[in-house]
Design a protein around this motif. Sequence first.
Motif, PDB file in Angstrom:
ATOM      1  N   UNK A  62     -28.540  47.765 -14.617  1.00 10.45           N
ATOM      2  CA  UNK A  62     -28.032  47.195 -14.123  1.00 10.45           C
ATOM      3  C   UNK A  62     -26.439  47.327 -14.085  1.00 10.45           C
ATOM      4  N   UNK A  63     -26.598  48.996 -14.159  1.00 19.18           N
ATOM      5  CA  UNK A  63     -25.430  50.060 -13.485  1.00 19.18           C
ATOM      6  C   UNK A  63     -24.471  50.747 -14.505  1.00 19.18           C
ATOM      7  N   UNK A  64     -24.817  49.698 -15.772  1.00 15.58           N
ATOM      8  CA  UNK A  64     -23.998  50.303 -16.846  1.00 15.58           C
ATOM      9  C   UNK A  64     -22.578  50.550 -16.760  1.00 15.58           C
ATOM     10  N   UNK A  65     -21.905  51.838 -17.583  1.00 12.68           N
ATOM     11  CA  UNK A  65     -20.679  52.145 -17.559  1.00 12.68           C
ATOM     12  C   UNK A  65     -19.562  51.685 -15.958  1.00 12.68           C
ATOM     13  N   UNK A  66     -20.735  51.848 -14.778  1.00 14.88           N
ATOM     14  CA  UNK A  66     -20.212  52.247 -13.918  1.00 14.88           C
ATOM     15  C   UNK A  66     -19.246  50.902 -13.529  1.00 14.88           C
ATOM     16  N   UNK A  67     -19.812  49.307 -14.510  1.00 16.37           N
ATOM     17  CA  UNK A  67     -19.000  48.180 -14.026  1.00 16.37           C
ATOM     18  C   UNK A  67     -17.535  48.276 -13.525  1.00 16.37           C
ATOM     19  N   UNK A  68     -17.494  49.004 -14.260  1.00 16.44           N
ATOM     20  CA  UNK A  68     -15.783  49.056 -13.583  1.00 16.44           C
ATOM     21  C   UNK A  68     -15.383  49.510 -12.356  1.00 16.44           C
ATOM     22  N   UNK A  69     -15.357  51.083 -12.833  1.00 13.94           N
ATOM     23  CA  UNK A  69     -15.257  52.321 -11.096  1.00 13.94           C
ATOM     24  C   UNK A  69     -16.019  51.510  -9.910  1.00 13.94           C
ATOM     25  N   UNK A  70     -17.462  51.215 -10.215  1.00 14.93           N
ATOM     26  CA  UNK A  70     -18.028  50.557  -8.848  1.00 14.93           C
ATOM     27  C   UNK A  70     -18.898  49.205  -9.198  1.00 14.93           C
ATOM     28  N   UNK A  71     -17.639  48.530  -9.366  1.00 13.46           N
ATOM     29  CA  UNK A  71     -18.015  46.781  -9.508  1.00 13.46           C
ATOM     30  C   UNK A  71     -18.902  46.455  -8.200  1.00 13.46           C
ATOM     31  N   UNK A  72     -18.959  46.765  -7.165  1.00 18.22           N
ATOM     32  CA  UNK A  72     -20.278  46.485  -5.939  1.00 18.22           C
ATOM     33  C   UNK A  72     -22.052  46.565  -6.248  1.00 18.22           C
ATOM     34  N   UNK A  73     -21.518  47.810  -6.666  1.00 15.25           N
ATOM     35  CA  UNK A  73     -22.707  48.932  -6.895  1.00 15.25           C
ATOM     36  C   UNK A  73     -23.514  47.437  -8.159  1.00 15.25           C
TER      37      UNK A  73
END
Length: 293
Positions: free
Chosen positions: A191-202
């Motif tokens: 689901x994108x996991x911890x990239x939720x803040x840094x790469x919200x677009x992904x």
Amino acid sequence: MKLGYYPGCSLEGTAKEFDHSLREVLKLLEIDLEEINDWSCCGASSAHTTSHLLSVALPALNLIQAAKQGLEDVVAPCAACFNRLVASQHEMKYDEKIRTKVEHLIEDKFVDVTKVVNIIQLFQKIGVEKIKEKIKVDLSELKLACYYGCLLVRPNDLLHFDDEENPKMMEELITACGAKAVEWNLKTECCGAAHSIARTDIVEKLCKNILDDAVDHKADMIVVACPMCHSNLDMRQRNISRHYTAHRQTPVIYLSQLIGIAMGIDFAKLGLNLHFINPVPLLEKKILKEAVL
């Protein structure tokens, strides 16, 4: 039955409904939880990207404390916590060099006496028959997509939990509750996991793909066993709706909440009112005997 409990940071903060619903369900199943004394953060997704030593030491600290309390079995409901605890335990057991460094760092000795299980393994251990005995609500009209994500099933040779590509254990529990588990394609996709803040677009694109596939396979809701997965799939739907006007908002609930619904536990006690996408209207329409509101 007494069980060790490692709530982790999320279940005392952004995923407190996961903690509340699990406690309510286990109370009915006559399971007593003993929280690890003075537990600390396992490092989750940040420590192992910063320092390998830290990523092993933080979970090991909690395992050592669990051993001191005599806890042979510990449930870690958060998939990230489960993954890190098991990974740390493996390295401490088989890598003498890292074990020596960690023991020096935390000034304590590691003893491998604790088995760490996730929430799905816990309910499987309790047994579907015991769960069935507590069912009070007819969920036969409810179609659910079981979402495992990455961390519950990978790496499989380390976690030894279900099939890493097509797991079925959560579906067995859903069926025991009387609901229908749909077959779909993206149950173990990230689901994108911890990239939720840094790469919200992904994260938004990944979550949209998962949500769309669940809907395409006729799911009414998605059931998860991971706070990060829940956060991404639930919280990001408002942005998805802004960017994709045809998006159908889909409720996302925890496995413990679903079991609690089937047991007739008060919706508020399960924390169903705490989600961004409110599941209650759909539940009121789909369940044939209402739980206490």
